[in-house]
Design an enzyme around this catalytic site. Structure first.
Site, PDB file in Angstrom:
ATOM      1  N   ILE A  14       0.820  -1.199   0.000  1.00  0.00           N
ATOM      2  CA  ILE A  14       0.000   0.000   0.000  1.00  0.00           C
ATOM      3  C   ILE A  14       0.858   1.254   0.000  1.00  0.00           C
ATOM      4  O   ILE A  14       0.493   2.278  -0.594  1.00  0.00           O
ATOM      5  CB  ILE A  14      -0.982  -0.002   1.205  1.00  0.00           C
ATOM      6  CG1 ILE A  14      -2.045   1.082   1.050  1.00  0.00           C
ATOM      7  CG2 ILE A  14      -0.228   0.173   2.523  1.00  0.00           C
ATOM      8  CD1 ILE A  14      -2.992   0.871  -0.094  1.00  0.00           C
ATOM      9  N   LYS A  90      -6.371   2.605   7.023  1.00  0.00           N
ATOM     10  CA  LYS A  90      -7.595   1.918   7.441  1.00  0.00           C
ATOM     11  C   LYS A  90      -7.324   0.418   7.564  1.00  0.00           C
ATOM     12  O   LYS A  90      -6.465  -0.120   6.846  1.00  0.00           O
ATOM     13  CB  LYS A  90      -8.729   2.205   6.462  1.00  0.00           C
ATOM     14  CG  LYS A  90      -8.496   1.683   5.030  1.00  0.00           C
ATOM     15  CD  LYS A  90      -8.852   0.218   4.904  1.00  0.00           C
ATOM     16  CE  LYS A  90      -8.296  -0.388   3.646  1.00  0.00           C
ATOM     17  NZ  LYS A  90      -8.382  -1.857   3.631  1.00  0.00           N
ATOM     18  N   ASP A 168     -11.105  -6.328   5.571  1.00  0.00           N
ATOM     19  CA  ASP A 168     -10.070  -5.353   5.230  1.00  0.00           C
ATOM     20  C   ASP A 168     -10.486  -4.544   4.000  1.00  0.00           C
ATOM     21  O   ASP A 168     -10.442  -3.306   4.040  1.00  0.00           O
ATOM     22  CB  ASP A 168      -8.730  -6.041   5.015  1.00  0.00           C
ATOM     23  CG  ASP A 168      -7.619  -5.043   4.733  1.00  0.00           C
ATOM     24  OD1 ASP A 168      -7.094  -4.458   5.687  1.00  0.00           O
ATOM     25  OD2 ASP A 168      -7.299  -4.841   3.547  1.00  0.00           O
TER      26      ASP A 168
END
Length: 308
Positions: A14, A90, A168
């Site tokens: 990410i 997140k 997720d």
């Protein structure tokens, strides 16, 4: 105001796919360091731990924590105790109580804490919210499906309790729904499919209702063959709204209103900079609370072992 010096905690997929490009183009931030025991970014000073990075870089103003969920609480707490502003990827924590404790600590320290629900920054989300704000909604269908082998290759942590399994990505859908729907909604039923060799679900079906008993159903699945499906469909008396491609495309009664390139993270970092300069925090717990409700209320159906 001069650029805000920031460090990245965690150098995984990410970060390379989203955080790094956004920071390179940012007018607000300057990336000055990373902390990861096993990975580095070319041209950026790297440290084996957050503690080492904080000790070595006293000028550091902020950190973005992009590690697996189960690690985030301790790392965020350490950064806040050192007076740094914190962006949390997140979901912002493995549990609600962890994040609530961080909110209190950030307030005591006078630091910004930002729960970065990046999907809310997709290009069509704001217009979808505005269109729905005064509409009578009759049904909502959320379909969020992707191949875990593509989006989380070799990431065994996602099958552990803190990894949340299919929640997720599914929490991205919930972050959009809680942003665009004009009324709060509440869980009524949940079904989770958990592989026999995992501790987190591979698929989930959630049934919600709002105060007017509007049905809101969500299907999440990590077993999607081919391209991902990230869609939210809202039936209203005034027409049908479809938010597609994770919020990049907006259709009203089948007519395309917005079809834009995904650029969530530049908006996310612009928001973080705004919060830092205003000395405010932004930590919405609604998406995480829905996941917690689902895990508490769900009945679980075992599946065959998941083999990557």
């Amino acid at each position: 105001m001069q650029n805000i010096e920031i460090g990245l905690v965690g150098v995984g997929k990410i970060v390379r796919d989203q955080h790094l490009p956004a920071l390179i183009d940012s007018r607000d931030f300057q990336l000055v360091a990373t902390a990861d025991p096993s990975a580095r970014l070319d041209g950026v000073p790297g440290y084996d731990s957050l503690a080492a990075m904080l000790d070595a870089r006293p000028e550091l103003t902020a950190v973005a924590i992009c590690t697996p969920t189960s690690l985030r609480y301790a790392q965020a707490r350490l950064a806040l105790e050192h007076g740094r502003h914190v962006l949390l990827e997140k979901p912002p924590g493995a549990t609600l109580s962890e994040v609530e404790d961080l909110i209190e600590l950030a307030a005591r320290q006078g630091c910004t804490l930002f729960a970065a629900w990046h999907s809310r920054f997709a290009p069509a989300v704001a217009q979808a919210r505005d269109w729905l704000s005064d509409k009578t909604i009759t049904r909502v269908e959320i379909d969020w499906r992707e191949d875990v082998r593509v989006w989380h290759p070799g990431q065994a942590w996602i099958w552990e309790p803190g990894g949340m399994g299919v929640f997720d990505p599914g929490i991205n859908a919930l972050s959009i729904a809680t942003e665009i729907l004009p009324r709060a909604f509440f869980l009524r039923d949940a079904k989770l499919l958990v592989p026999s060799n995992c501790q987190a679900p591979i698929a989930a079906r959630l049934d919600f209702r709002d105060a007017l008993a509007t049905p809101i159903v969500a299907d999440f699945d990590f077993r999607q063959p081919g391209p991902p499906i990230w869609s939210v469909h809202v039936e209203a008396e005034a027409g049908r709204l479809s938010l597609l491609q994770g919020g990049c495309r907006l259709e009203l009664d089948g007519r395309c209103v917005i079809d834009a390139e995904e650029r969530e993270y530049p908006g996310l970092y612009a928001r973080f900079a705004e919060l830092i300069r205003e000395r405010r925090s932004d930590v919405d717990l609604a998406p995480l609370r829905h996941v917690a409700d689902a895990c508490l209320a769900a009945w679980r159906e075992p599946t065959e072992p998941f083999i990557e």
